[in-house]
Design a protein around this motif. Structure first.
Motif, short mmCIF file in Angstrom:
data_model
loop_
_atom_site.label_atom_id
_atom_site.label_comp_id
_atom_site.label_asym_id
_atom_site.label_seq_id
_atom_site.Cartn_x
_atom_site.Cartn_y
_atom_site.Cartn_z
N GLU A 48 41.78 39.27 41.18
CA GLU A 48 40.50 38.56 41.08
C GLU A 48 40.28 37.66 42.30
N ARG A 49 41.35 37.05 42.80
CA ARG A 49 41.20 36.19 43.98
C ARG A 49 40.88 37.02 45.23
N GLY A 52 37.28 38.02 45.01
CA GLY A 52 36.37 36.92 45.34
C GLY A 52 36.25 36.69 46.84
N TYR A 55 34.19 39.59 48.31
CA TYR A 55 32.78 39.40 47.97
C TYR A 55 32.15 38.34 48.88
N ALA A 56 32.85 37.22 49.05
CA ALA A 56 32.32 36.13 49.86
C ALA A 56 32.11 36.54 51.31
N GLY A 177 35.79 43.62 44.85
CA GLY A 177 34.92 42.69 45.56
C GLY A 177 33.82 43.40 46.32
N SER A 180 31.18 44.63 43.86
CA SER A 180 30.37 43.51 43.37
C SER A 180 29.37 43.06 44.43
N ASP A 339 37.43 26.09 40.15
CA ASP A 339 36.56 26.96 40.93
C ASP A 339 35.11 26.48 40.91
N PHE A 341 31.28 27.57 40.83
CA PHE A 341 30.48 28.70 40.40
C PHE A 341 29.04 28.51 40.84
N SER A 386 27.79 36.00 32.51
CA SER A 386 28.54 36.89 33.40
C SER A 386 28.27 38.33 33.00
#
Length: 609
Positions: A48-49, A52, A55-56, A177, A180, A339, A341, A386
């Motif tokens: 998941e990290r 993320g 994605y960023a 990622g 997404s 985190d 959001f 979500s």
């Protein structure tokens, strides 16, 4: 967040067994008590990290979002180049990492991707034209530059964890990622346009002091209402705000910016903006959890509950907002994971597939309230929307970590940003603390101010770094200097904006001519003196109305600058900017309701059931 001495003092006195008279040694024992390993929160999974971070890096503004999304999916399916680059950076940390980027047939990202065909990205075009630039080439340069940033991010993550992540874990995270990010850029209703800049507003928190920001936005939207949809030379065509991001009270104002860009809601948005920030009292927004003090150390998580805010947002959040050309981002913090959001009304990751407009409205309303509720002062929000339906946690005011969410605008691809803050870029001076409680209060005040300053500089640095990376990719693919600097009739003309006084500590894009046409920001701060300000959750029309007018005045003084920043042209806008500040301020004062009207038939305080 604002200072609230009574609240914090009573909280300290209530933190042990309900006793109201604690000796200092008991407080010290409580502070020194070791943490219980059994209470440790489960770490966020590595996949998941990685997802993320991927994605960023990939989310940005693209001309053809469908094409960019296809490249992202291809990267996720075949991430070997990124994985090799990541491994190279980890192995050579502290040494020569240049070959990880280029000049290495096995690990060099540049030679394997930028100068070659990969992930469906075409080879560099042979002819680069500043008169009619290839939109595909411009998108390719941006995508490849962003993709190059994934490797360093994943290398830094592994250094943080102090353990190497298995290649299959990295690959799975990159795939998630990238997928997404592809879904997000495709679903978003706005996109990059080479003929006009991508515009955003970013608004800080500050409780009732948000009346200043509301006044500035009210004036901006008033000018746009007059000139939008009208052709040149009088009108400003399709001038608009593409993205509105805010924290706490800034999230509320951003919601009304979004509403304004919903067809038929322009006048209603300005009416609600003025009413909510000049004629609201505490009982309109929340009820008080009236209970024994010791319950603050038991099962009561806040002094108030924002039941009235849900009622107000029911009038504001309109189904058309989910389909218009403006994106709304509301920022909160999960106290369990730490985190940040940024919930977007246009990101599929933030709403379950097939969600109705009514379901999206409920989810977005919770996200906005989550951005408002301050720790200890209010009950938290426990669910955010979500793709799985909802994510559970303990969500509070985004100002804890992101008081001025400029990073949201940068990461999502904004090119021109107006930032409005209810506080100065540095903490206001305070008297010498007389006791431990005063020291604690000042410490909290300084803690809450630091994230705002840090994010401002981090976001400006990220913006310049991203666009410099894009410039470098452009030159490596063989384009001309003017093309890489985005100069010429095929690109939107540069808008030279004078810097706000006292901002020399922030670099700004103008310091780097290579990206001066790709990123610009302007800043507006509430005056540091001469106005009464609100504390905590105090909402008083007597305080808010002067702040609202001050916001109108501040905007009018900077009107030409902001119009130039956003590329708003036409004689109607020019005429409005030419008006005298006092004339515009008087117009705002005339629109204000009376204080008596605002307080009529309303209790000073409500108790929760």
């Amino acid at each position: 967040m604002r200072r609230h001495p009574t609240l914090l003092l009573t909280f300290l006195l209530a933190t042990a067994s309900g006793c109201s008279f604690l000796r200092t040694d008991i407080v010290l024992d409580t502070l020194n008590a070791p943490s219980n390993p059994a209470d440790a929160h489960t770490r966020v999974p590595a996949v998941e990290r990685v997802a993320g971070l991927t994605y960023a890096q990939l989310t940005d503004a693209y001309v053809d979002t469908g094409r960019a999304g296809t490249w992202m999916e291809a990267l996720g399916a075949s991430p070997d180049v990124v994985l090799d680059m990541t491994a190279c950076l980890v192995q050579r940390a502290g040494g020569d990492t240049a070959s990880c980027y280029e000049n290495d047939a096995r690990t060099g990202f540049v030679d394997r991707v930028v100068k070659a065909s990969a992930w469906g990205v075409p080879l560099p075009v042979q002819s680069f034209s500043v008169a009619a630039p290839s939109e595909e080439e411009v998108d390719a340069e941006r995508f490849l530059s962003n993709a190059m940033g994934i490797g360093p991010s994943l290398a830094a993550l592994q250094q943080t964890l102090q353990v190497p992540l298995p290649r299959e874990v990295l690959a799975q995270g990159i795939q998630q990622g990238a997928a997404s990010a592809a879904a997000y850029v495709r679903a978003r209703t706005w996109r990059r346009d080479l003929r006009r800049p991508t515009n955003a507003v970013v608004l800080s928190g500050g409780g009732a002091n948000g009346a200043f920001s509301a006044g500035a936005i009210w004036r901006l939207l008033g000018i746009l209402e007059q000139c939008r949809g009208k052709p040149a030379p009088e009108g400003c065509g399709d001038a608009r705000i593409d993205l509105a991001a805010g924290t706490s009270t800034g999230a509320l104002i951003s919601t009304l910016v979004d509403l304004f860009h919903t067809p038929g809601q322009e006048a209603n948005a300005r009416r609600l903006l003025l009413g909510n920030y000049t004629c609201t009292v505490e009982s309109d927004l929340y009820c008080v959890n009236s209970t024994w003090l010791w319950n603050l150390a038991d099962d009561t998580r806040g002094l108030v509950r924002f039941d009235g805010m849900y009622t107000k947002l029911d009038q504001v959040v309109h189904p058309g907002m989910f389909h218009n050309g403006t994106e709304l981002v509301s920022v909160s913090v999960d106290f369990q994971t730490g985190d940040v959001f940024g919930v977007s009304d246009q990101d599929p990751a933030d709403f379950k597939a097939g969600a109705t407009d009514a379901e999206r409205k409920r989810g977005m309303t919770r996200a906005i309230v989550a951005s408002i509720v301050e720790p200890v002062l209010s009950d938290p929000v426990t669910r955010l929307p979500s793709a799985s339906g909802h994510r559970t946690g303990t969500y509070y005011d985004g100002g804890v970590r992101s008081g001025l969410p400029l990073l949201q605008a940068v990461q999502r691809g904004a090119e021109r940003v107006l930032v409005i803050s209810t506080g100065a870029p540095t903490p206001a001076p305070a008297n010498d603390p007389k006791n431990a409680v005063d020291v604690l209060l000042r410490t909290i005040e300084l803690f809450s101010a630091q994230p705002r300053v840090a994010e401002v500089q981090q976001a400006e640095l990220l913006a310049v770094t991203r666009r410099l990376g894009e410039y470098n990719v452009c030159t490596l693919r063989g384009a001309t200097e003017d093309f890489c600097r985005r100069k010429g009739p095929g690109f939107q003309p540069p808008t030279l904006v004078a810097p706000e006084p006292g901002q020399a500590v922030w670099m700004g894009a103008a310091r780097f001519d290579q990206v001066a046409t790709s990123w610009r920001s302007a800043w507006m701060f509430k005056p540091e003196s001469g106005l009464e300000t609100a504390s905590g959750y105090a909402f008083s029309p007597e305080v808010m109305q002067p702040l609202f007018v001050a916001g109108v005045e501040s905007f009018q003084k900077r009107c030409r600058e902001v119009m130039g920043l956003f590329g708003v042209q036409g004689t109607l806008a020019a005429h409005e900017c030419a008006r005298q500040v006092e004339e515009v301020a008087d117009e705002a004062r005339d629109a204000l309701p009376s204080v008596a009207q605002c307080r009529a038939n309303k209790p000073a305080r409500r108790t929760c059931d």
